[in-house]
Design an enzyme around this catalytic site. Structure first.
Site, mmCIF file in Angstrom:
data_model
loop_
_atom_site.group_PDB
_atom_site.id
_atom_site.type_symbol
_atom_site.label_atom_id
_atom_site.label_comp_id
_atom_site.label_asym_id
_atom_site.label_seq_id
_atom_site.Cartn_x
_atom_site.Cartn_y
_atom_site.Cartn_z
ATOM 1 N N ASP A 121 1.010 -1.182 0.013
ATOM 2 C CA ASP A 121 0.040 -0.079 -0.061
ATOM 3 C C ASP A 121 0.686 1.226 -0.022
ATOM 4 O OD1 ASP A 121 -2.280 1.486 0.113
ATOM 5 O OD2 ASP A 121 -2.817 0.984 1.881
ATOM 6 N N ASP A 181 -2.875 2.638 -6.175
ATOM 7 C CA ASP A 181 -1.923 2.588 -5.099
ATOM 8 C C ASP A 181 -1.670 1.329 -4.096
ATOM 9 O OD1 ASP A 181 -4.299 2.810 -4.303
ATOM 10 O OD2 ASP A 181 -3.664 4.580 -2.620
ATOM 11 N N GLU A 182 -2.468 0.228 -4.594
ATOM 12 C CA GLU A 182 -2.263 -0.970 -3.728
ATOM 13 C C GLU A 182 -2.486 -2.178 -4.565
ATOM 14 O OE1 GLU A 182 -5.234 -1.633 -0.796
ATOM 15 O OE2 GLU A 182 -6.553 -0.302 -1.600
#
Length: 376
Positions: free
Chosen positions: A12, A106-107
């Site tokens: 993350d 983003d993850e």
């Protein structure tokens, strides 16, 4: 453990959008930054850790964010840059595994059961990935390491920012027992409130409920809650999941009551969605129009067709029919959105897909998760 153990990492990025902006503009470093628009009708898309210290969070109205933090600096989003950085990160992942399941820009989940690089442990693999991200992008990431996706996701939030945390197979059940259910990934505010009303405050409380009682209270989600209360999650990391919807929405500069103006906004959002459908080859059968009224109450209207929507004109017709069902508006309209879903096919799911399919089951042969490491 009665079954083979996977090695799962959840990576993350730390305050991704805001961190990219601070990286690219040194004058923003150390300052409270919000990605979004500071106008009266604006909304915060992302906030730096400096801004979060004041209570600024994503989805917060800009005027509220400025009241919380008068020194807040707004910067407009640059999604093309975020996508490019996300692709850089994805290439780093690919050096360690082919089993990559992105949740957003983003993850992502990574299954590193097969130690491609011979690093030795999932813990050391996570450290190597985070070091690679910092080296290649100048950004920090946090990671959670565990034997399933649910616990890996929970673990990644334990040492933020720029840290990592592991939950061993022998620790999973106890970790969940001590955790408030409101912090469970997949348990939203409404479900948490329902659980609290039933006396379920923690994982230990949830574990006292039988499968039958949970299914009676929560339907098909009951089996999921029963499993995670015991640290169980059999979902595989799925690198081939398909996007199931595409949507776009806009907040008007002032509340609208004139049908022609509201329709223009709906058509603009439909055009955004159709452009994505044309680019990817995705064709859905269901159109949903979202309305947010001046008092922030929301309503949706949906319609499905027997065949996939195959033209901009068809999408326009269905969207206009749905918005016209609320005319004349009883109050001002603050926001409208259009979503196409129930896809028949998507040619190439993009790196920015935000939806996760929670289905499927696979077991990977692996005797151990970690070996001779300090998890903390």
């Amino acid at each position: 453990m009665s079954e083979a153990v996977r090695k799962i990492i959840h990576v993350d990025m730390d305050a991704f959008y805001a961190s990219v902006e601070q990286r690219d503009d040194p004058s923003l470093r150390g300052r409270p930054v919000a990605v979004g628009h500071g106008a009266r009708r604006g909304v915060v898309a992302a906030a730096s850790y400096e801004a979060r210290a004041f209570g600024v969070r994503s989805a917060l109205p800009s005027v509220t964010a400025l009241r919380k933090c008068p020194e807040l600096v707004f910067v407009p989003p640059r999604f093309e840059v975020y996508r490019a950085v996300s692709q850089q990160i994805r290439e780093i992942f690919a050096a360690y595994t082919d089993l990559i399941e992105p949740l957003a820009l983003d993850e992502a989940y990574l299954d590193v059961t097969a130690d491609r690089q011979g690093v030795g442990t999932a813990w050391l693999t996570a450290k190597a990935i985070r070091a690679g991200i910092l080296r290649e992008t100048g950004l920090t990431a946090s990671a959670g390491v565990s034997y399933n996706k649910f616990l890996a996701k929970l673990a990644s939030s334990q040492r933020k920012p720029d840290g990592q945390f592991a939950i061993q197979p022998s620790e999973g059940e106890a970790f969940v027992e001590a955790l408030p259910v409101a912090k469970f990934h997949g348990v939203g505010p409404a479900t948490a409130a329902r659980m609290h009303a039933l006396g379920i405050q923690t994982g230990a409380d949830l574990k006292t409920w039988t499968l039958e009682d949970l299914q009676a209270r929560f339907g098909k989600s009951g089996a999921w809650y029963y499993g995670i209360a015991r640290g169980q999650d059999h979902r595989p990391v799925n690198p081939s999941r398909e996007r199931k919807s595409s949507g776009s929405e806009t907040t008007f500069h002032e509340d609208l009551r004139e049908p022609a103006q509201i329709e223009a906004g709906v058509l603009a959002m439909a055009d955004d969605v159709w452009d994505w459908c044309e680019k990817t080859g995705g064709r859905g059968r269901t159109v949903t129009v979202k309305i947010k009224w001046a008092d922030f109450q929301q309503a949706t209207r949906s319609q499905s067709s027997r065949l996939p929507i195959d033209s901009r004109a068809k999408l326009h017709d269905m969207s206009l029919g749905l918005i016209r069902s609320v005319f004349p508006p009883a109050k001002g309209v603050r926001l409208v959105g259009v979503t196409v879903s129930n896809f028949e096919a998507v040619a190439e799911p993009g790196a920015d897909d935000d939806l996760l399919e929670l289905e499927g089951r696979r077991r990977s042969p692996a005797p151990t998760l970690f070996s001779e490491m300090d998890c903390r």
